[in-house]
Write a protein that holds these residues in place. Structure first.
Motif, PDB file in Angstrom:
ATOM      1  N   GLU A  48       0.830  -1.201   0.000  1.00  0.00           N
ATOM      2  CA  GLU A  48       0.000   0.000   0.000  1.00  0.00           C
ATOM      3  C   GLU A  48       0.868   1.255   0.000  1.00  0.00           C
ATOM      4  O   GLU A  48       2.023   1.227   0.439  1.00  0.00           O
ATOM      5  CB  GLU A  48      -0.918   0.020   1.231  1.00  0.00           C
ATOM      6  N   GLN A  49       0.296   2.349  -0.501  1.00  0.00           N
ATOM      7  CA  GLN A  49       0.984   3.638  -0.580  1.00  0.00           C
ATOM      8  C   GLN A  49       1.656   4.013   0.740  1.00  0.00           C
ATOM      9  O   GLN A  49       1.054   3.952   1.806  1.00  0.00           O
ATOM     10  CB  GLN A  49      -0.015   4.737  -0.955  1.00  0.00           C
ATOM     11  N   GLY A  50       2.960   4.352   0.624  1.00  0.00           N
ATOM     12  CA  GLY A  50       3.708   4.844   1.776  1.00  0.00           C
ATOM     13  C   GLY A  50       4.311   3.780   2.661  1.00  0.00           C
ATOM     14  O   GLY A  50       4.956   4.119   3.658  1.00  0.00           O
ATOM     15  N   GLN A  51       4.133   2.518   2.327  1.00  0.00           N
ATOM     16  CA  GLN A  51       4.673   1.443   3.165  1.00  0.00           C
ATOM     17  C   GLN A  51       6.091   1.062   2.741  1.00  0.00           C
ATOM     18  O   GLN A  51       6.452   1.127   1.567  1.00  0.00           O
ATOM     19  CB  GLN A  51       3.783   0.198   3.083  1.00  0.00           C
ATOM     20  N   PHE A  52       6.875   0.624   3.751  1.00  0.00           N
ATOM     21  CA  PHE A  52       8.221   0.093   3.527  1.00  0.00           C
ATOM     22  C   PHE A  52       8.261  -1.353   3.991  1.00  0.00           C
ATOM     23  O   PHE A  52       7.447  -1.773   4.819  1.00  0.00           O
ATOM     24  CB  PHE A  52       9.259   0.899   4.307  1.00  0.00           C
ATOM     25  N   GLY A  53       9.225  -2.116   3.507  1.00  0.00           N
ATOM     26  CA  GLY A  53       9.361  -3.500   3.967  1.00  0.00           C
ATOM     27  C   GLY A  53      10.280  -4.305   3.071  1.00  0.00           C
ATOM     28  O   GLY A  53      11.130  -3.765   2.359  1.00  0.00           O
ATOM     29  N   GLY A  54      10.107  -5.645   3.127  1.00  0.00           N
ATOM     30  CA  GLY A  54      10.914  -6.528   2.300  1.00  0.00           C
ATOM     31  C   GLY A  54      12.253  -6.899   2.902  1.00  0.00           C
ATOM     32  O   GLY A  54      13.212  -7.180   2.176  1.00  0.00           O
ATOM     33  N   TYR A  55      12.352  -6.937   4.231  1.00  0.00           N
ATOM     34  CA  TYR A  55      13.605  -7.299   4.882  1.00  0.00           C
ATOM     35  C   TYR A  55      13.315  -8.199   6.083  1.00  0.00           C
ATOM     36  O   TYR A  55      12.162  -8.347   6.501  1.00  0.00           O
ATOM     37  CB  TYR A  55      14.379  -6.057   5.340  1.00  0.00           C
ATOM     38  N   SER A  56      14.360  -8.803   6.638  1.00  0.00           N
ATOM     39  CA  SER A  56      14.212  -9.756   7.742  1.00  0.00           C
ATOM     40  C   SER A  56      15.001  -9.310   8.961  1.00  0.00           C
ATOM     41  O   SER A  56      16.023  -8.608   8.838  1.00  0.00           O
ATOM     42  CB  SER A  56      14.709 -11.146   7.318  1.00  0.00           C
ATOM     43  N   GLN A  57      14.549  -9.708  10.125  1.00  0.00           N
ATOM     44  CA  GLN A  57      15.251  -9.387  11.362  1.00  0.00           C
ATOM     45  C   GLN A  57      16.680  -9.930  11.310  1.00  0.00           C
ATOM     46  O   GLN A  57      16.914 -11.082  10.931  1.00  0.00           O
ATOM     47  CB  GLN A  57      14.514  -9.977  12.558  1.00  0.00           C
ATOM     48  N   GLY A  58      17.635  -9.103  11.681  1.00  0.00           N
ATOM     49  CA  GLY A  58      19.042  -9.503  11.655  1.00  0.00           C
ATOM     50  C   GLY A  58      19.723  -9.278  10.322  1.00  0.00           C
ATOM     51  O   GLY A  58      20.944  -9.411  10.222  1.00  0.00           O
ATOM     52  N   GLN A  59      18.970  -8.932   9.289  1.00  0.00           N
ATOM     53  CA  GLN A  59      19.546  -8.659   7.970  1.00  0.00           C
ATOM     54  C   GLN A  59      20.264  -7.312   7.999  1.00  0.00           C
ATOM     55  O   GLN A  59      19.797  -6.353   8.606  1.00  0.00           O
ATOM     56  CB  GLN A  59      18.446  -8.640   6.913  1.00  0.00           C
ATOM     57  N   SER A  60      21.403  -7.229   7.351  1.00  0.00           N
ATOM     58  CA  SER A  60      22.159  -5.981   7.318  1.00  0.00           C
ATOM     59  C   SER A  60      21.457  -4.945   6.438  1.00  0.00           C
ATOM     60  O   SER A  60      20.971  -5.255   5.350  1.00  0.00           O
ATOM     61  CB  SER A  60      23.570  -6.233   6.768  1.00  0.00           C
ATOM     62  N   LYS A  61      21.437  -3.722   6.913  1.00  0.00           N
ATOM     63  CA  LYS A  61      20.894  -2.622   6.105  1.00  0.00           C
ATOM     64  C   LYS A  61      21.856  -2.238   4.982  1.00  0.00           C
ATOM     65  O   LYS A  61      21.504  -1.455   4.102  1.00  0.00           O
ATOM     66  CB  LYS A  61      20.643  -1.399   6.993  1.00  0.00           C
ATOM     67  N   ASN A  62      23.042  -2.802   5.018  1.00  0.00           N
ATOM     68  CA  ASN A  62      24.023  -2.550   3.961  1.00  0.00           C
ATOM     69  C   ASN A  62      23.853  -3.530   2.803  1.00  0.00           C
ATOM     70  O   ASN A  62      24.449  -3.343   1.741  1.00  0.00           O
ATOM     71  CB  ASN A  62      25.446  -2.667   4.506  1.00  0.00           C
ATOM     72  N   ALA A  63      23.048  -4.575   3.023  1.00  0.00           N
ATOM     73  CA  ALA A  63      22.802  -5.590   1.999  1.00  0.00           C
ATOM     74  C   ALA A  63      21.665  -5.150   1.082  1.00  0.00           C
ATOM     75  O   ALA A  63      21.169  -4.020   1.180  1.00  0.00           O
ATOM     76  CB  ALA A  63      22.481  -6.927   2.666  1.00  0.00           C
ATOM     77  N   SER A  64      21.229  -6.030   0.173  1.00  0.00           N
ATOM     78  CA  SER A  64      20.156  -5.699  -0.759  1.00  0.00           C
ATOM     79  C   SER A  64      18.937  -6.579  -0.512  1.00  0.00           C
ATOM     80  O   SER A  64      19.035  -7.646   0.082  1.00  0.00           O
ATOM     81  CB  SER A  64      20.636  -5.871  -2.202  1.00  0.00           C
ATOM     82  N   SER A  65      17.784  -6.092  -0.973  1.00  0.00           N
ATOM     83  CA  SER A  65      16.526  -6.815  -0.804  1.00  0.00           C
ATOM     84  C   SER A  65      15.871  -7.056  -2.160  1.00  0.00           C
ATOM     85  O   SER A  65      16.130  -6.330  -3.130  1.00  0.00           O
ATOM     86  CB  SER A  65      15.563  -6.031   0.093  1.00  0.00           C
ATOM     87  N   ALA A  66      15.028  -8.076  -2.233  1.00  0.00           N
ATOM     88  CA  ALA A  66      14.285  -8.378  -3.460  1.00  0.00           C
ATOM     89  C   ALA A  66      12.963  -7.612  -3.431  1.00  0.00           C
ATOM     90  O   ALA A  66      12.118  -7.876  -2.582  1.00  0.00           O
ATOM     91  CB  ALA A  66      14.036  -9.881  -3.574  1.00  0.00           C
TER      92      ALA A  66
END
Length: 270
Positions: free
Chosen positions: A100-118
Protein backbone atom coordinates in the motif's frame (compact mmCIF):
# COMPACT_ATOMS: atom_id res chain seq x y z
CA UNK A 1 57.22 31.12 31.88
CA UNK A 2 59.88 32.51 34.30
CA UNK A 3 59.26 35.35 36.72
CA UNK A 4 61.72 37.60 34.83
CA UNK A 5 59.75 37.30 31.60
CA UNK A 6 56.52 37.99 33.43
CA UNK A 7 57.95 41.13 34.98
CA UNK A 8 59.19 42.38 31.57
CA UNK A 9 55.76 41.85 30.00
CA UNK A 10 54.09 43.68 32.89
CA UNK A 11 56.52 46.60 32.65
CA UNK A 12 55.98 46.89 28.89
CA UNK A 13 52.23 46.93 29.33
CA UNK A 14 52.52 49.54 32.06
CA UNK A 15 54.78 51.79 29.97
CA UNK A 16 52.64 51.37 26.87
CA UNK A 17 49.59 52.55 28.72
CA UNK A 18 51.41 55.47 30.32
CA UNK A 19 50.85 54.26 33.88
CA UNK A 20 53.34 54.00 36.76
CA UNK A 21 53.09 51.70 39.72
CA UNK A 22 55.17 50.92 42.72
CA UNK A 23 57.13 47.66 42.63
CA UNK A 24 54.73 46.05 45.10
CA UNK A 25 51.83 46.69 42.71
CA UNK A 26 53.38 44.96 39.69
CA UNK A 27 51.41 41.70 39.78
CA UNK A 28 49.63 39.97 36.92
CA UNK A 29 46.36 40.35 38.80
CA UNK A 30 46.80 43.98 39.66
CA UNK A 31 47.81 45.35 36.25
CA UNK A 32 45.31 45.60 33.42
CA UNK A 33 45.26 47.02 29.93
CA UNK A 34 42.61 47.99 27.41
CA UNK A 35 42.57 46.89 23.78
CA UNK A 36 39.76 47.38 21.27
CA UNK A 37 37.55 48.61 24.06
CA UNK A 38 38.04 45.48 26.20
CA UNK A 39 39.87 45.66 29.54
CA UNK A 40 41.77 42.60 30.76
CA UNK A 41 44.21 41.90 33.54
CA UNK A 42 47.63 40.65 32.56
CA UNK A 43 46.80 37.36 34.26
CA UNK A 44 43.73 36.88 32.04
CA UNK A 45 45.79 37.58 28.93
CA UNK A 46 48.49 35.11 29.98
CA UNK A 47 45.95 32.41 30.84
CA UNK A 48 44.37 32.77 27.39
CA UNK A 49 47.77 32.60 25.70
CA UNK A 50 48.73 29.45 27.61
CA UNK A 51 45.38 27.81 26.76
CA UNK A 52 45.78 28.58 23.05
CA UNK A 53 49.35 27.28 23.10
CA UNK A 54 48.18 24.06 24.73
CA UNK A 55 45.49 23.55 22.07
CA UNK A 56 48.03 24.08 19.28
CA UNK A 57 50.31 21.48 20.89
CA UNK A 58 47.44 18.98 21.06
CA UNK A 59 46.54 19.58 17.41
CA UNK A 60 50.17 19.10 16.31
CA UNK A 61 50.33 15.82 18.23
CA UNK A 62 47.11 14.60 16.55
CA UNK A 63 48.40 15.53 13.08
CA UNK A 64 51.68 13.70 13.74
CA UNK A 65 49.77 10.66 15.03
CA UNK A 66 47.50 10.55 11.97
CA UNK A 67 50.46 10.92 9.61
CA UNK A 68 52.33 8.07 11.32
CA UNK A 69 49.26 5.84 11.23
CA UNK A 70 48.54 6.57 7.57
CA UNK A 71 45.26 8.30 8.45
CA UNK A 72 43.86 10.96 6.13
CA UNK A 73 40.61 12.78 5.41
CA UNK A 74 38.20 10.68 3.36
CA UNK A 75 37.46 13.68 1.14
CA UNK A 76 41.06 13.73 -0.10
CA UNK A 77 41.23 9.98 -0.79
CA UNK A 78 37.89 8.65 -2.01
CA UNK A 79 36.74 9.04 -5.62
CA UNK A 80 33.24 8.89 -7.08
CA UNK A 81 32.21 5.24 -7.41
CA UNK A 82 34.56 3.98 -4.69
CA UNK A 83 33.15 1.77 -1.96
CA UNK A 84 33.25 3.03 1.64
CA UNK A 85 32.83 0.70 4.64
CA UNK A 86 29.93 2.63 6.18
CA UNK A 87 27.66 0.57 8.43
CA UNK A 88 23.98 1.51 8.78
CA UNK A 89 23.29 -1.38 11.19
CA UNK A 90 20.85 -4.30 11.04
CA UNK A 91 17.09 -4.66 10.91
CA UNK A 92 15.49 -5.29 14.29
CA UNK A 93 12.32 -6.93 12.96
CA UNK A 94 10.74 -8.62 9.95
CA UNK A 95 8.75 -6.65 7.37
CA UNK A 96 6.99 -8.20 4.39
CA UNK A 97 7.10 -6.58 0.97
CA UNK A 98 4.79 -3.52 1.08
CA UNK A 99 1.45 -3.45 -0.75
CA UNK A 100 0.00 0.00 0.00
CA UNK A 101 0.98 3.64 -0.58
CA UNK A 102 3.71 4.84 1.78
CA UNK A 103 4.67 1.44 3.16
CA UNK A 104 8.22 0.09 3.53
CA UNK A 105 9.36 -3.50 3.97
CA UNK A 106 10.91 -6.53 2.30
CA UNK A 107 13.61 -7.30 4.88
CA UNK A 108 14.21 -9.76 7.74
CA UNK A 109 15.25 -9.39 11.36
CA UNK A 110 19.04 -9.50 11.66
CA UNK A 111 19.55 -8.66 7.97
CA UNK A 112 22.16 -5.98 7.32
CA UNK A 113 20.89 -2.62 6.11
CA UNK A 114 24.02 -2.55 3.96
CA UNK A 115 22.80 -5.59 2.00
CA UNK A 116 20.16 -5.70 -0.76
CA UNK A 117 16.53 -6.82 -0.80
CA UNK A 118 14.29 -8.38 -3.46
CA UNK A 119 11.60 -5.85 -4.35
CA UNK A 120 10.82 -5.99 -8.08
CA UNK A 121 13.00 -8.77 -9.49
CA UNK A 122 15.65 -10.61 -7.46
CA UNK A 123 17.85 -8.87 -4.91
CA UNK A 124 20.75 -7.12 -6.71
CA UNK A 125 24.27 -8.45 -6.30
CA UNK A 126 25.55 -4.97 -5.51
CA UNK A 127 25.87 -4.38 -1.75
CA UNK A 128 27.41 -1.80 0.52
CA UNK A 129 27.90 1.96 0.08
CA UNK A 130 29.58 3.94 -2.71
CA UNK A 131 30.74 7.52 -3.19
CA UNK A 132 28.00 9.33 -5.12
CA UNK A 133 29.67 12.74 -5.13
CA UNK A 134 31.92 15.11 -3.19
CA UNK A 135 30.40 18.50 -2.52
CA UNK A 136 31.19 21.40 -0.15
CA UNK A 137 34.00 19.41 1.44
CA UNK A 138 31.75 16.44 2.25
CA UNK A 139 31.45 12.92 0.87
CA UNK A 140 28.00 11.70 -0.18
CA UNK A 141 27.43 7.94 -0.12
CA UNK A 142 24.65 6.08 -1.92
CA UNK A 143 23.56 2.51 -1.24
CA UNK A 144 25.08 0.31 -3.94
CA UNK A 145 21.59 -1.06 -4.67
CA UNK A 146 18.77 -0.76 -2.15
CA UNK A 147 18.26 -2.12 1.39
CA UNK A 148 14.45 -2.27 1.43
CA UNK A 149 11.31 -1.83 -0.66
CA UNK A 150 8.83 1.02 -0.94
CA UNK A 151 5.30 0.96 -2.34
CA UNK A 152 4.37 4.02 -4.34
CA UNK A 153 0.70 4.51 -5.18
CA UNK A 154 -0.66 7.71 -6.63
CA UNK A 155 0.77 10.55 -4.53
CA UNK A 156 4.28 11.56 -5.69
CA UNK A 157 4.59 14.41 -3.18
CA UNK A 158 3.72 12.09 -0.30
CA UNK A 159 6.19 9.48 -1.55
CA UNK A 160 9.05 11.99 -1.87
CA UNK A 161 8.41 13.16 1.69
CA UNK A 162 8.25 9.61 3.07
CA UNK A 163 11.36 8.45 1.20
CA UNK A 164 13.45 11.33 2.55
CA UNK A 165 12.13 10.91 6.08
CA UNK A 166 12.84 7.18 5.95
CA UNK A 167 16.43 7.74 4.88
CA UNK A 168 17.02 10.25 7.67
CA UNK A 169 15.41 8.16 10.41
CA UNK A 170 16.80 4.75 9.43
CA UNK A 171 20.31 5.06 7.93
CA UNK A 172 22.15 7.75 9.92
CA UNK A 173 24.67 5.94 12.15
CA UNK A 174 25.22 8.71 14.71
CA UNK A 175 29.01 8.67 14.34
CA UNK A 176 30.07 9.40 10.78
CA UNK A 177 26.84 10.56 9.14
CA UNK A 178 25.61 14.13 9.29
CA UNK A 179 22.28 13.52 7.54
CA UNK A 180 20.53 11.37 4.94
CA UNK A 181 17.98 11.61 2.14
CA UNK A 182 16.72 9.47 -0.72
CA UNK A 183 18.45 9.56 -4.12
CA UNK A 184 16.79 12.31 -6.16
CA UNK A 185 16.50 13.10 -9.87
CA UNK A 186 19.40 15.57 -10.01
CA UNK A 187 21.77 13.16 -8.27
CA UNK A 188 20.76 10.19 -10.42
CA UNK A 189 21.03 12.23 -13.63
CA UNK A 190 24.47 13.61 -12.71
CA UNK A 191 25.96 10.08 -12.77
CA UNK A 192 25.86 10.04 -16.59
CA UNK A 193 24.38 13.38 -17.61
CA UNK A 194 21.58 11.68 -19.59
CA UNK A 195 18.48 9.68 -18.66
CA UNK A 196 19.03 6.74 -21.01
CA UNK A 197 20.38 3.30 -20.07
CA UNK A 198 23.98 3.03 -18.96
CA UNK A 199 26.64 0.46 -18.19
CA UNK A 200 27.68 2.43 -15.11
CA UNK A 201 26.58 0.34 -12.16
CA UNK A 202 26.59 3.41 -9.93
CA UNK A 203 23.12 3.92 -11.44
CA UNK A 204 22.34 0.58 -13.13
CA UNK A 205 21.97 -1.68 -10.10
CA UNK A 206 20.39 -4.65 -11.89
CA UNK A 207 16.86 -3.96 -10.63
CA UNK A 208 14.22 -1.22 -10.66
CA UNK A 209 14.07 1.41 -7.93
CA UNK A 210 12.24 4.63 -7.09
CA UNK A 211 13.91 8.05 -7.38
CA UNK A 212 12.70 10.59 -4.83
CA UNK A 213 11.58 13.30 -7.26
CA UNK A 214 8.24 14.00 -8.91
CA UNK A 215 7.87 14.88 -12.58
CA UNK A 216 7.50 18.56 -13.49
CA UNK A 217 3.70 18.33 -13.56
CA UNK A 218 3.72 16.57 -10.18
CA UNK A 219 1.70 13.56 -11.40
CA UNK A 220 4.38 10.85 -11.52
CA UNK A 221 7.37 9.64 -9.50
CA UNK A 222 10.67 9.09 -11.28
CA UNK A 223 12.28 5.64 -11.24
CA UNK A 224 15.24 3.82 -12.74
CA UNK A 225 15.07 0.43 -14.46
CA UNK A 226 17.54 -2.44 -14.13
CA UNK A 227 19.68 -0.96 -16.92
CA UNK A 228 19.91 2.46 -15.29
CA UNK A 229 17.46 4.23 -17.60
CA UNK A 230 15.42 6.93 -15.88
CA UNK A 231 11.66 6.91 -16.52
CA UNK A 232 8.27 7.66 -15.08
CA UNK A 233 5.41 5.27 -15.71
CA UNK A 234 1.61 5.43 -15.78
CA UNK A 235 1.10 2.40 -13.56
CA UNK A 236 2.63 3.69 -10.35
CA UNK A 237 1.06 1.18 -7.96
CA UNK A 238 3.95 -1.16 -7.23
CA UNK A 239 6.76 -2.05 -4.88
CA UNK A 240 10.33 -1.21 -5.83
CA UNK A 241 13.52 -0.42 -3.98
CA UNK A 242 14.84 3.00 -2.99
CA UNK A 243 18.40 4.18 -2.46
CA UNK A 244 19.35 6.13 0.69
CA UNK A 245 22.06 8.80 0.35
CA UNK A 246 24.30 9.47 3.36
CA UNK A 247 25.99 12.84 3.87
CA UNK A 248 29.15 12.21 5.87
CA UNK A 249 30.64 14.76 8.26
CA UNK A 250 33.41 16.84 6.73
CA UNK A 251 36.05 15.64 9.22
CA UNK A 252 35.60 11.89 8.63
CA UNK A 253 38.96 10.11 8.40
CA UNK A 254 40.10 6.91 6.71
CA UNK A 255 42.90 4.46 7.46
CA UNK A 256 43.09 3.34 3.84
CA UNK A 257 41.52 0.72 1.59
CA UNK A 258 40.74 -2.79 2.75
CA UNK A 259 37.62 -5.01 2.41
CA UNK A 260 34.13 -4.17 3.63
CA UNK A 261 31.74 -6.80 5.03
CA UNK A 262 30.83 -7.94 1.50
CA UNK A 263 34.38 -8.25 0.19
CA UNK A 264 34.35 -4.99 -1.77
CA UNK A 265 37.60 -3.04 -1.83
CA UNK A 266 36.51 -0.11 0.33
CA UNK A 267 37.78 2.86 2.29
CA UNK A 268 37.83 2.07 5.99
CA UNK A 269 36.53 4.81 8.27
CA UNK A 270 38.68 5.87 11.22
Amino acid sequence: MGGGYLLIIIILLVVTNGITYGASQLTSDGVSYTRNGETKSVKQALDELITKSSKVDELEKKVTYYENMGVDYLTTKAKVGDYVAYDAGIWGSNAVKPTEQGQFGGYSQGQSKNASSACYYDAPNLKGWRVLKKEDGKVYLVHASYPECYYHGTSPSDSVKKLNERAQSTYVDGKYAESAHALNYEEALAITGITSSTDKDLRATGDNYWIASATNDGTRLWNADKFGGMYYINNDNMSMGFRPVIVLKSDVLTTGEEKDMFGNKAWILA
